[in-house]
Design a protein around this motif. Structure first.
Motif, PDB file in Angstrom:
ATOM      1  N   HIS A  32       7.866   8.215 -11.721  1.00  0.00           N
ATOM      2  CA  HIS A  32       6.411   8.070 -11.429  1.00  0.00           C
ATOM      3  C   HIS A  32       5.947   8.377 -13.041  1.00  0.00           C
ATOM      4  CE1 HIS A  32       5.162   8.916  -7.030  1.00  0.00           C
ATOM      5  NE2 HIS A  32       5.916   8.061  -7.261  1.00  0.00           N
TER       6      HIS A  32
ATOM      7  N   CYS B  68       1.937   2.465   1.682  1.00  0.00           N
ATOM      8  CA  CYS B  68       3.461   2.528   1.396  1.00  0.00           C
ATOM      9  C   CYS B  68       4.269   1.667   2.246  1.00  0.00           C
ATOM     10  CB  CYS B  68       3.743   3.984   1.935  1.00  0.00           C
ATOM     11  SG  CYS B  68       3.996   5.039   0.311  1.00  0.00           S
TER      12      CYS B  68
ATOM     13  N   ARG C 190      -2.013  -3.823  -7.923  1.00  0.00           N
ATOM     14  CA  ARG C 190      -3.589  -3.358  -7.741  1.00  0.00           C
ATOM     15  C   ARG C 190      -4.043  -2.923  -6.089  1.00  0.00           C
ATOM     16  NH1 ARG C 190      -4.561  -7.674 -11.124  1.00  0.00           N
ATOM     17  NH2 ARG C 190      -5.240  -8.970  -9.501  1.00  0.00           N
TER      18      ARG C 190
ATOM     19  N   LEU D  86      -3.276   0.853  -5.050  1.00  0.00           N
ATOM     20  CA  LEU D  86      -3.803   2.057  -5.805  1.00  0.00           C
ATOM     21  C   LEU D  86      -4.969   2.699  -5.207  1.00  0.00           C
ATOM     22  CD1 LEU D  86      -4.290   0.354  -9.636  1.00  0.00           C
ATOM     23  CD2 LEU D  86      -2.437   2.065  -8.616  1.00  0.00           C
ATOM     24  N   ARG D  87      -4.929   4.027  -5.304  1.00  0.00           N
ATOM     25  CA  ARG D  87      -5.691   4.976  -4.727  1.00  0.00           C
ATOM     26  C   ARG D  87      -5.948   4.856  -3.267  1.00  0.00           C
ATOM     27  NH1 ARG D  87      -7.331   3.477  -9.570  1.00  0.00           N
ATOM     28  NH2 ARG D  87      -8.495   1.673  -8.763  1.00  0.00           N
ATOM     29  N   ARG D  88      -4.791   4.085  -2.390  1.00  0.00           N
ATOM     30  CA  ARG D  88      -5.190   3.962  -1.057  1.00  0.00           C
ATOM     31  C   ARG D  88      -3.866   4.625  -0.450  1.00  0.00           C
ATOM     32  NH1 ARG D  88      -4.235  -1.388   0.229  1.00  0.00           N
ATOM     33  NH2 ARG D  88      -4.799  -0.753   2.064  1.00  0.00           N
TER      34      ARG D  88
ATOM     35  N   SER E 186       0.374  10.515  -3.862  1.00  0.00           N
ATOM     36  CA  SER E 186       0.283   9.617  -4.951  1.00  0.00           C
ATOM     37  C   SER E 186       1.539   8.646  -5.055  1.00  0.00           C
ATOM     38  CB  SER E 186       0.224  10.669  -6.197  1.00  0.00           C
ATOM     39  OG  SER E 186       1.450  11.425  -6.234  1.00  0.00           O
TER      40      SER E 186
ATOM     41  N   ASP F 183       0.581   4.924  -6.153  1.00  0.00           N
ATOM     42  CA  ASP F 183       0.044   5.097  -7.385  1.00  0.00           C
ATOM     43  C   ASP F 183       1.063   5.104  -8.407  1.00  0.00           C
ATOM     44  OD1 ASP F 183      -1.944   5.950  -5.684  1.00  0.00           O
ATOM     45  OD2 ASP F 183      -3.552   5.599  -7.218  1.00  0.00           O
ATOM     46  N   GLY F 184       2.039   6.140  -8.181  1.00  0.00           N
ATOM     47  CA  GLY F 184       3.037   6.199  -9.136  1.00  0.00           C
ATOM     48  C   GLY F 184       4.093   5.234  -9.265  1.00  0.00           C
TER      49      GLY F 184
ATOM     50  N   SER G  27       3.164   1.937  -8.634  1.00  0.00           N
ATOM     51  CA  SER G  27       2.545   0.823  -9.424  1.00  0.00           C
ATOM     52  C   SER G  27       2.574   1.140 -10.884  1.00  0.00           C
ATOM     53  CB  SER G  27       1.231   0.802  -8.593  1.00  0.00           C
ATOM     54  OG  SER G  27       0.337  -0.144  -9.399  1.00  0.00           O
ATOM     55  N   ALA G  28       2.338   2.512 -11.093  1.00  0.00           N
ATOM     56  CA  ALA G  28       2.211   2.835 -12.753  1.00  0.00           C
ATOM     57  C   ALA G  28       3.624   2.524 -13.129  1.00  0.00           C
ATOM     58  CB  ALA G  28       1.879   4.164 -12.698  1.00  0.00           C
TER      59      ALA G  28
END
Length: 482
Positions: free
Chosen positions: A272, A334, A365, A368-370, A374, A377-378, A380-381
């Protein structure tokens, strides 16, 4: 079942958390007291003052100030008849990070000192420790037994070995006897954690650092590290070696001591985390201030240099697929989003053209934030950072030329010791699609609605779902193969 790694140890300068381990493979209670000395006792106010005086931050990921957690638990306890709990996160579900396992295997009493010190200061009746490894559990239970009556306050719980087990609410759920999955709620554990009590939750290294600081005092603790970031920290280099270094040490210097180099780039903070270019890795210091200039954090302390002779795109695809398989299986970003992101990355690596590059961006995208935690998000990052640091390699793979290098597995992943596979009998399959509904982490459909692969590896934790898919296939076209 995954193989257990017993990390090598090293240090830069005088060791603190790893003190004594150059002479002994493990410190029992007697050895621990010889090396570290007796533990002073602190009141809640004194412990808060100590944590503030050394700016102790959590060593498990977010780097949250420990003193703020302490004060939040104390405030909540005053509103709930004074009852509190202490939780230690010793799970380390990421294969690139072994520092907490090293402490629990080699110097477990240091963590117990810190956790019991905190418990005494805030009046907690119980210390609960979550672990996932068999050898760590055995080491910790032996250390608890050596504590005698005091050890009866410590409860060691074996939890499932998966990436999301260490997420705060997932850990508390597991320790309370429920499923080890995030609950998606935004309630802090300092307000309602273990058994509904205000809970002080941090990871193994954080409590070990607290035990060191309690003995040294704020001034002594600040003799190592930077003026505004004092102390040492533990790092896992290349998923193999755990090193204790003063904060502010050169990243390149630590890699050199471990027989490595920045190579093509360095992933800092684990899966992450964020990729640094080779040039940035040569100038970066291991401190919050230095890494923040590269928009990176130490996180859980994993440092992963990428050697020159491995394929960056292929390495990223492997980890993205593993991260997708580590879903808790309870929310769409997820269960659906991460496997789709992994598909898109694999298609890019396989020469899917500019459309594959665009698909990766869309999938990143889309999660993210869904999520309930985390993890989406992690992940994706992680992919976004790889696209930014290895743009030429990613583009070349997408356009079909590739980089010509093999994938050497430089980014460590657990290996199933007895892997099983889900096999499709094409003479029977009718494309009903129930298998992907039941097992989206494993089965992906082609454009015609049939499984995209005839043989699909099944992680051990997904075996019950795979068996369900086999039983419910209307055409009896699936079977499990060992």
């Amino acid at each position: 079942m995954t193989s257990l790694v017993d990390p090598a140890l090293g240090c830069v300068g005088q060791p603190r958390l790893l003190a004594g381990l150059d002479a002994l493979p493990r410190l029992d209670r007697a050895d621990h007291l010889v090396v570290h000395g007796p533990l002073p006792q602190y009141t809640s106010d004194e412990l808060v003052e100590l944590a503030e005086g050394i700016d102790l931050r959590g060593r498990g990921g977010a780097g949250f100030p420990f003193a703020r957690k302490l004060k939040a638990v104390i405030r909540s306890a005053r509103m709930k008849e004074g009852r509190t709990a202490v939780v230690v996160n010793g799970t380390e579900g990421e294969p690139s990070c072994l520092k907490d396992a090293a402490v629990l295997l080699r110097s477990p009493h240091l963590m117990l000192d810190g956790a019991l010190l905190a418990a005494g200061a805030i009046g907690a009746e119980e210390v609960a420790v979550g672990v996932t490894r068999d050898d760590v559990e055995q080491s910790l239970r032996a250390a608890v037994a050596e504590r005698g009556p005091v050890g009866s306050r410590v409860r060691v719980v074996r939890l499932p070995e998966r990436f999301v087990t260490g997420e705060g609410t997932s850990l508390v759920n597991g320790l309370d006897g429920g499923p080890s999955v995030p609950n998606g709620q935004k309630v802090r554990t300092s307000e309602r954690g273990l058994g509904g009590l205000p809970t002080l939750l941090s990871n193994t290294e954080t409590y070990a650092q607290l035990a060191v600081a309690a003995r040294l005092g704020a001034q002594g603790y600040r003799s190592a590290g930077l003026p505004d970031e004092p102390g040492t920290t533990l790092l896992t280099i290349s998923g193999e070696t755990v090193v204790e270094v003063p904060l502010g040490t050169s990243l390149a210097y630590v890699l050199e001591l471990c027989g490595s180099s920045p190579g093509q780039g360095v992933l800092v903070g684990g899966y992450h985390g964020k990729w640094l270019t080779a040039a940035d890795a040569r100038t970066a210091l291991l401190s919050r201030q230095s890494l923040s200039s590269y928009k990176a954090v130490l996180g859980a302390g994993a440092v992963l240099p990428l050697p020159e002779d491995t394929c960056p795109a292929g390495e990223v695809a492997r980890v993205t697929r593993w991260m997708a398989d580590e879903t808790a299986g309870q929310c769409g970003p997820c269960v659906r989003g991460l496997p789709s992101l992994a598909d898109a990355v694999e298609e890019l690596v396989g020469g899917g053209g500019r459309a594959a590059l665009e698909a990766v961006e869309v999938r990143m995208r889309g999660v993210l934030r869904r999520g309930a935690c985390s993890h989406p998000d992690g992940t994706s990052a992680f992919v976004a950072s790889a696209l930014a640091v290895f743009p030429d390699e990613m583009r070349d793979h997408a356009l079909g030329s590739g980089c010509g290098r093999r994938v050497l597995g430089a980014l460590p992943l657990p290996a199933d010791e007895n892997p099983e596979r889900l096999v499709v009998d094409w003479t029977l399959c009718r494309g009903h699609g129930l298998c992907v509904d039941l097992l989206p982490e494993v089965v992906r459909l082609d454009p015609d609605g049939y499984p995209a692969q005839a043989v699909m590896p099944v992680p051990g934790r997904l075996r019950p779902k795979a068996l369900r898919a086999v039983r419910r296939c209307p055409a009896l076209a699936l079977r499990i193969q060992e």
